[in-house]
Design a protein around this motif. Structure first.
Motif, PDB file in Angstrom:
ATOM      1  N   SER A   1     -11.557 -27.941 -37.967  1.00  0.00           N
ATOM      2  CA  SER A   1     -11.940 -28.332 -36.592  1.00  0.00           C
ATOM      3  C   SER A   1     -12.126 -27.113 -35.698  1.00  0.00           C
ATOM      4  O   SER A   1     -13.037 -27.071 -34.877  1.00  0.00           O
ATOM      5  N   VAL A   2     -11.267 -26.116 -35.868  1.00  0.00           N
ATOM      6  CA  VAL A   2     -11.396 -24.889 -35.061  1.00  0.00           C
ATOM      7  C   VAL A   2     -12.717 -24.213 -35.397  1.00  0.00           C
ATOM      8  O   VAL A   2     -13.435 -23.731 -34.523  1.00  0.00           O
ATOM      9  N   ASP A   3     -13.071 -24.210 -36.685  1.00  0.00           N
ATOM     10  CA  ASP A   3     -14.313 -23.573 -37.117  1.00  0.00           C
ATOM     11  C   ASP A   3     -15.531 -24.265 -36.504  1.00  0.00           C
ATOM     12  O   ASP A   3     -16.535 -23.622 -36.204  1.00  0.00           O
ATOM     13  N   GLU A   4     -15.422 -25.594 -36.306  1.00  0.00           N
ATOM     14  CA  GLU A   4     -16.576 -26.364 -35.808  1.00  0.00           C
ATOM     15  C   GLU A   4     -16.539 -26.579 -34.292  1.00  0.00           C
ATOM     16  O   GLU A   4     -17.389 -27.263 -33.743  1.00  0.00           O
ATOM     17  N   ALA A   5     -15.525 -26.024 -33.618  1.00  0.00           N
ATOM     18  CA  ALA A   5     -15.348 -26.313 -32.183  1.00  0.00           C
ATOM     19  C   ALA A   5     -16.435 -25.646 -31.334  1.00  0.00           C
ATOM     20  O   ALA A   5     -17.069 -24.674 -31.748  1.00  0.00           O
ATOM     21  N   ASP A   6     -16.627 -26.175 -30.118  1.00  0.00           N
ATOM     22  CA  ASP A   6     -17.649 -25.660 -29.190  1.00  0.00           C
ATOM     23  C   ASP A   6     -17.011 -24.696 -28.191  1.00  0.00           C
ATOM     24  O   ASP A   6     -15.885 -24.904 -27.735  1.00  0.00           O
ATOM     25  N   ASP A   7     -17.775 -23.676 -27.839  1.00  0.00           N
ATOM     26  CA  ASP A   7     -17.309 -22.666 -26.887  1.00  0.00           C
ATOM     27  C   ASP A   7     -17.514 -23.174 -25.455  1.00  0.00           C
ATOM     28  O   ASP A   7     -18.618 -23.583 -25.112  1.00  0.00           O
ATOM     29  N   VAL A   8     -16.465 -23.200 -24.636  1.00  0.00           N
ATOM     30  CA  VAL A   8     -16.613 -23.587 -23.215  1.00  0.00           C
ATOM     31  C   VAL A   8     -15.913 -22.519 -22.354  1.00  0.00           C
ATOM     32  O   VAL A   8     -15.051 -21.788 -22.834  1.00  0.00           O
ATOM     33  N   LEU A   9     -16.304 -22.452 -21.069  1.00  0.00           N
ATOM     34  CA  LEU A   9     -15.671 -21.498 -20.157  1.00  0.00           C
ATOM     35  C   LEU A   9     -14.620 -22.194 -19.318  1.00  0.00           C
ATOM     36  O   LEU A   9     -14.724 -23.391 -19.045  1.00  0.00           O
ATOM     37  N   MET A  10     -13.596 -21.452 -18.889  1.00  0.00           N
ATOM     38  CA  MET A  10     -12.571 -22.040 -18.022  1.00  0.00           C
ATOM     39  C   MET A  10     -12.145 -21.015 -16.974  1.00  0.00           C
ATOM     40  O   MET A  10     -12.009 -19.825 -17.264  1.00  0.00           O
ATOM     41  N   ASP A  11     -11.951 -21.515 -15.745  1.00  0.00           N
ATOM     42  CA  ASP A  11     -11.458 -20.637 -14.672  1.00  0.00           C
ATOM     43  C   ASP A  11      -9.987 -20.313 -14.909  1.00  0.00           C
ATOM     44  O   ASP A  11      -9.233 -21.134 -15.418  1.00  0.00           O
ATOM     45  N   ARG A  12      -9.591 -19.113 -14.483  1.00  0.00           N
ATOM     46  CA  ARG A  12      -8.156 -18.786 -14.390  1.00  0.00           C
ATOM     47  C   ARG A  12      -7.893 -18.317 -12.973  1.00  0.00           C
ATOM     48  O   ARG A  12      -8.783 -17.812 -12.307  1.00  0.00           O
ATOM     49  N   TRP A  13      -6.644 -18.476 -12.529  1.00  0.00           N
ATOM     50  CA  TRP A  13      -6.310 -18.174 -11.146  1.00  0.00           C
ATOM     51  C   TRP A  13      -5.121 -17.228 -11.063  1.00  0.00           C
ATOM     52  O   TRP A  13      -4.226 -17.268 -11.914  1.00  0.00           O
ATOM     53  N   THR A  14      -5.148 -16.381 -10.033  1.00  0.00           N
ATOM     54  CA  THR A  14      -4.033 -15.463  -9.791  1.00  0.00           C
ATOM     55  C   THR A  14      -3.242 -15.985  -8.602  1.00  0.00           C
ATOM     56  O   THR A  14      -3.839 -16.339  -7.562  1.00  0.00           O
ATOM     57  N   ILE A  15      -1.921 -16.042  -8.744  1.00  0.00           N
ATOM     58  CA  ILE A  15      -1.062 -16.492  -7.639  1.00  0.00           C
ATOM     59  C   ILE A  15      -0.181 -15.323  -7.220  1.00  0.00           C
ATOM     60  O   ILE A  15       0.577 -14.783  -8.032  1.00  0.00           O
ATOM     61  N   LEU A  16      -0.327 -14.927  -5.949  1.00  0.00           N
ATOM     62  CA  LEU A  16       0.501 -13.843  -5.403  1.00  0.00           C
ATOM     63  C   LEU A  16       1.626 -14.474  -4.590  1.00  0.00           C
ATOM     64  O   LEU A  16       1.378 -15.242  -3.658  1.00  0.00           O
ATOM     65  N   LEU A  17       2.859 -14.171  -4.972  1.00  0.00           N
ATOM     66  CA  LEU A  17       4.023 -14.755  -4.282  1.00  0.00           C
ATOM     67  C   LEU A  17       4.698 -13.636  -3.498  1.00  0.00           C
ATOM     68  O   LEU A  17       5.223 -12.684  -4.093  1.00  0.00           O
ATOM     69  N   ASP A  18       4.650 -13.724  -2.174  1.00  0.00           N
ATOM     70  CA  ASP A  18       5.185 -12.650  -1.333  1.00  0.00           C
ATOM     71  C   ASP A  18       6.290 -13.215  -0.444  1.00  0.00           C
ATOM     72  O   ASP A  18       6.016 -13.831   0.592  1.00  0.00           O
ATOM     73  N   ALA A  19       7.549 -13.027  -0.885  1.00  0.00           N
ATOM     74  CA  ALA A  19       8.678 -13.569  -0.118  1.00  0.00           C
ATOM     75  C   ALA A  19       8.964 -12.657   1.078  1.00  0.00           C
ATOM     76  O   ALA A  19       8.986 -11.438   0.947  1.00  0.00           O
ATOM     77  N   GLU A  20       9.155 -13.285   2.231  1.00  0.00           N
ATOM     78  CA  GLU A  20       9.431 -12.477   3.425  1.00  0.00           C
ATOM     79  C   GLU A  20      10.920 -12.343   3.681  1.00  0.00           C
ATOM     80  O   GLU A  20      11.357 -11.533   4.474  1.00  0.00           O
ATOM     81  N   GLU A  21      11.718 -13.198   3.029  1.00  0.00           N
ATOM     82  CA  GLU A  21      13.163 -13.147   3.235  1.00  0.00           C
ATOM     83  C   GLU A  21      13.844 -12.747   1.935  1.00  0.00           C
ATOM     84  O   GLU A  21      13.299 -12.940   0.863  1.00  0.00           O
TER      85      GLU A  21
END
Length: 837
Positions: A614-634
């Motif tokens: 199944s992996v050999d026959e699978a189709d190539d698709v694109l996917m978004d990835r996201w960056t999360i910046l966590l900036d604690a002020e306290e």
């Protein structure tokens, strides 16, 4: 008829068709010995031992690389004929022959030649090629053309001729990076079981009072280890009969006239001249081993000889013959043997100094090579080996090898170092902690972001020393880890070959990873299968860094997929194939990304072979990835008097979704429960039950999350409704397959896609609402859609990203698109229909 050595059974009329070598001569038919890779002992139902052909009832061993199964006490007699998965320094051949292994086929197996059934659940039967999987009867397999084409999976297999690994005395488990957590226990048992378990089977025969059970040692080594075999013989047995039974117990096929039994006493061991004294005693024995006081233990000894015929194997010289036979006498030295062998191989014009004689001990767990000194007397050498162990002599052979200036190059991946240092700083740390010798050790690659280096070592003993030392070394309270990695010669990879790099997380979800690791090592080349608990994804990506085109299969939950994609993002600029496509075999609890890409809700024991197809026959698709910046002020919670510094900004990557509030709180409680008792979380059903229980405890929560945070989407403030959880979703599956966004059309928003550069923001009002969404009765409250988000937290709030939860201190959270989109593999629809039918 039944073989008295290996229990092979045959009709009289079928005897002329028997092609299977008996266990006692099988080792002599191996051209290049390759040791097996035995994992921890386990229970293997309906399997048979390859040595004695009996069924495996008690705990037994199996090779992690080929399908050899063997009893604990038969392991010493297993033939070192494992698959050759890499070139070990001096071999160089590109055509591969079928690697046949007998038996343990399912009863529905069909022969490639005659198309009739060739498997059986009653006995060892049928043959299987360990590379291409072709099946045949023992009488039919010799008709099959010898060259192997690697079968249906050939485009995904990393060809062994492209992989180089200087392994020498590294154990096979180290070479294939197989974790040894259970291994130490099994090795300790091994010494005991060799003497007891095997005997137990044979003891049952001797309940008859006319028979006697004897302990037989095969040499000084067995005496030291107290490893014996039991034989049962009639009380009136002649001396020759006992010798024959003793040889048979050790799978030795020699003439019994050349051996004798010696009474086992400590004095006998110390005296050098025992054999002559033993002869004298033998005469008064009148042909029977037994007198009134029969010693229970005997040592089998070879009678001294003035000359012998030995076989010399040309090994890796390009010669048409398997071996040549040579007569040696008490004056024959290594040098005279080489001188006599070269003309027999047609190499008489060549200089003697260009060749060496190598003694090879073909152990089932390790093949050991030793170069013999030019003046060594061969007959004395044989005598010493037989004194140590008669069985060992049976597994020793001599090879003539060219003195090529082979360069030793062992690659060792060392992780767990402090990140972001220079190559010089890493070298200094390794000098201080491991006392590395810089004349034979150099740092060939540095992965600063991950705190890892690759060492190139030109000395075996130094490589082994560093490898063993790393395991007990910590730097800045963090343990180091070392992985032996092979070298892939990219120029030898065939044109249309796109090998599959497999990562398995054995700790994910239902703990099915162990069996999958075994299956994938067996179906592919074990050098392309990596266990993520052993150094993470980086050793795998480094090994494949020069491969021009490859694909990746990640076996694990969504967290594991995120881990591998994150590592790929960090290292892609160092890869020849910077954008490999990634397929998923879902092993986790939620598996939302696996569902979206049609790989299913979770692995439930499907055939690993069909997964690879199944992996050999699978189709190539694109996917978004996201960056999360966590900036604690306290400052983080628990800081004394609030004087502590705020936490430094943290960056995490997101593939599926990010939740704030009730959704993350449930994840956190589940996470704590799993950390307390990991052993209980071994089924998806149990895991979901815990989730439900945790959810019921939170049912009376108040809906005021909207008061504790502010949301900005693409620079615009967004008014939040009265909610208890806020979720940012990248894929149309959340919380184990629920559709949180809903399917009805909406003029305000675009239809969500995984590659549209947009995230959907959804609210839930509490546990009951989440339950309704998961039951498919409702969807979430649609709030916004956008590509850049800023969330301001006014108080500490639980947050989870792709199932990894924590408590986030007040401050800013910024979500934006990460680098290039990733290439994922989506299972093709035709394949689904086929498997469904």
């Amino acid at each position: 008829f039944i073989s008295a050595v290996c229990n092979f059974m045959s009709h009289e009329k079928c005897l002329k068709n028997v092609k299977i070598p008996c266990s006692c001569i099988a080792p002599s038919l191996v051209r290049v010995p390759v040791a097996h890779c035995f994992g921890p002992p386990g229970h293997y139902k309906r399997k048979f031992c390859t040595v004695c052909r009996k069924s495996l009832e008690s705990p037994a061993f199996r090779c992690e690389v080929c399908e050899l199964h063997v009893h604990t006490d038969c392991i010493l007699f297993a033939c070192s004929d494992c698959r050759q998965c890499h070139q070990d320094g001096h071999q160089d051949h590109d055509t591969y022959h079928h690697h046949w292994r007998e038996g343990n086929l399912s009863s529905s197996a069909r022969c490639e030649v005659c198309k009739k059934t060739c498997g059986s659940s009653e006995v060892l039967s049928g043959m299987r090629c360990e590379w291409c999987g072709i099946l045949a009867h023992a009488a039919c397999y010799i008709i099959v053309t010898p060259e192997c084409t690697f079968g249906r999976l050939r485009n995904m297999i990393l060809p062994p001729s492209c992989v180089q690994l200087f392994s020498r005395n590294f154990s096979k488990l180290h070479c294939f990076r197989i974790s040894e957590n259970l291994q130490t226990e099994s090795d300790e048992d091994d010494d005991v079981d060799g003497s007891t378990q095997g005997s137990a089977k044979d003891v049952q025969i001797s309940t008859d009072s006319s028979k006697q059970t004897l302990k037989i040692f095969d040499g000084n080594d067995a005496v030291k280890r107290n490893q014996f075999r039991l034989i049962s013989v009639p009380r009136i047995a002649k001396n020759e009969e006992v010798v024959e039974a003793a040889l048979r117990a050790y799978y030795i096929n020699d003439d019994q006239q050349e051996y004798e039994l010696q009474t086992f006493t400590q004095q006998a061991l110390l005296s050098e001249d025992v054999i002559n004294r033993n002869d004298a005693a033998e005469d008064s024995n009148l042909g029977s081993v037994f007198r009134e006081s029969v010693p229970e233990a005997w040592i089998i000894r070879a009678k001294p000889k003035d000359e012998e015929v030995i076989r010399i194997y040309p090994a890796w010289l390009k010669v048409g013959m398997a071996y040549v036979s040579l007569r040696v006498n008490k004056d024959s030295t290594t040098q005279t043997v080489i001188k006599e062998v070269l003309p027999l191989l047609g190499r008489q014009t060549e200089c003697l100094q260009n060749f060496k004689l190598v003694e090879v001990l073909m152990g089932s767990k390790q093949v050991q090579r030793m170069v013999l000194d030019n003046q060594e007397l061969i007959l004395n050498r044989l005598k010493d080996i037989r004194k140590t162990s008669v069985r060992q002599m049976n597994q020793t052979r001599f090879y003539i090898v060219e003195n090529s200036k082979s360069i030793v190059r062992v690659n060792l991946f060392v992780g767990g170092l402090p990140p972001q240092l220079s190559p010089e700083e890493y070298t200094n740390i390794l000098k201080d902690e491991l006392a590395i010798k810089t004349n034979v050790v150099s740092v060939s690659h540095v992965y600063q972001a991950q705190g890892a280096v690759v060492l190139e070592i030109s000395c075996f003993s130094e490589a082994e020393r560093i490898y063993m030392l790393v395991k007990d070394t910590t730097v800045n309270d963090k343990p180091l880890n070392a992985v032996v990695i092979p070298e892939v010669v990219a120029s030898k990879i065939p044109q249309n070959c796109c090998p599959l790099l497999v990562f398995v997380n054995p700790k994910s979800g239902g703990l099915k990873g162990r069996d999958l690791l075994y299956s994938f090592r067996k179906l592919l080349n074990p050098h392309q299968v990596f266990e993520l608990t052993n150094g993470g994804p980086l050793p795998g990506f480094h090994t494949f860094s020069k491969v021009p085109a490859f694909r990746v299969l990640v076996c694990g939950g969504d967290g594991t997929v995120g881990w591998v994609l994150g590592a790929l993002e960090e290292i892609r600029h160092k890869l020849a194939c910077s954008e490999p496509s990634v397929a998923i075999l879902p092993l986790g609890t939620g598996n939302d990304l696996g569902r979206v890409l049609r790989w299913g809700a979770g692995y439930s024991g499907e055939d690993p072979y069909s997964i690879l197809v199944s992996v050999d026959e699978a189709d190539d698709v694109l996917m978004d990835r996201w960056t999360i910046l966590l900036d604690a002020e306290e400052p983080a919670e628990g800081a004394e008097n609030g004087v502590a510094e705020p936490e430094p900004p943290k960056i995490v990557q997101m593939n599926n979704y990010c939740g704030l509030g009730i959704d993350a709180e449930l994840s956190l409680d589940f996470h704590h429960a799993r950390e307390e008792e990991p052993g209980k979380f071994n089924s998806r059903f149990h895991n979901k039950g815990v989730y439900v229980k945790v959810g019921l405890q939170k049912i009376s929560h108040t809906r005021n999350l909207h008061k504790d945070l502010k949301l900005q989407v693409d620079q615009h403030e967004v008014e939040l409704p009265s909610i208890e959880g806020l979720i940012f979703i990248n894929i149309p599956s959340w919380g184990s397959g629920a559709d949180l966004w809903g399917s009805e059309s909406d003029n305000r928003f675009e239809k969500p896609r995984i590659d549209d550069g947009l995230l959907e923001v959804v609210g839930v009002t509490g546990v009951v609402h989440m339950g309704q969404v998961q039951g498919g009765f409702r969807s979430g409250i649609r709030i916004a859609q956008g590509s850049y988000f800023r969330v301001t937290l006014l108080k500490p709030i639980p947050v989870q990203v792709d199932g990894e939860p924590w408590i986030q201190a007040p401050g800013q959270i910024i979500i934006s698109a990460a680098g290039p989109k990733v290439h994922m593999l989506k299972k093709s629809k035709q394949k689904q229909k086929k498997t469904g039918s």
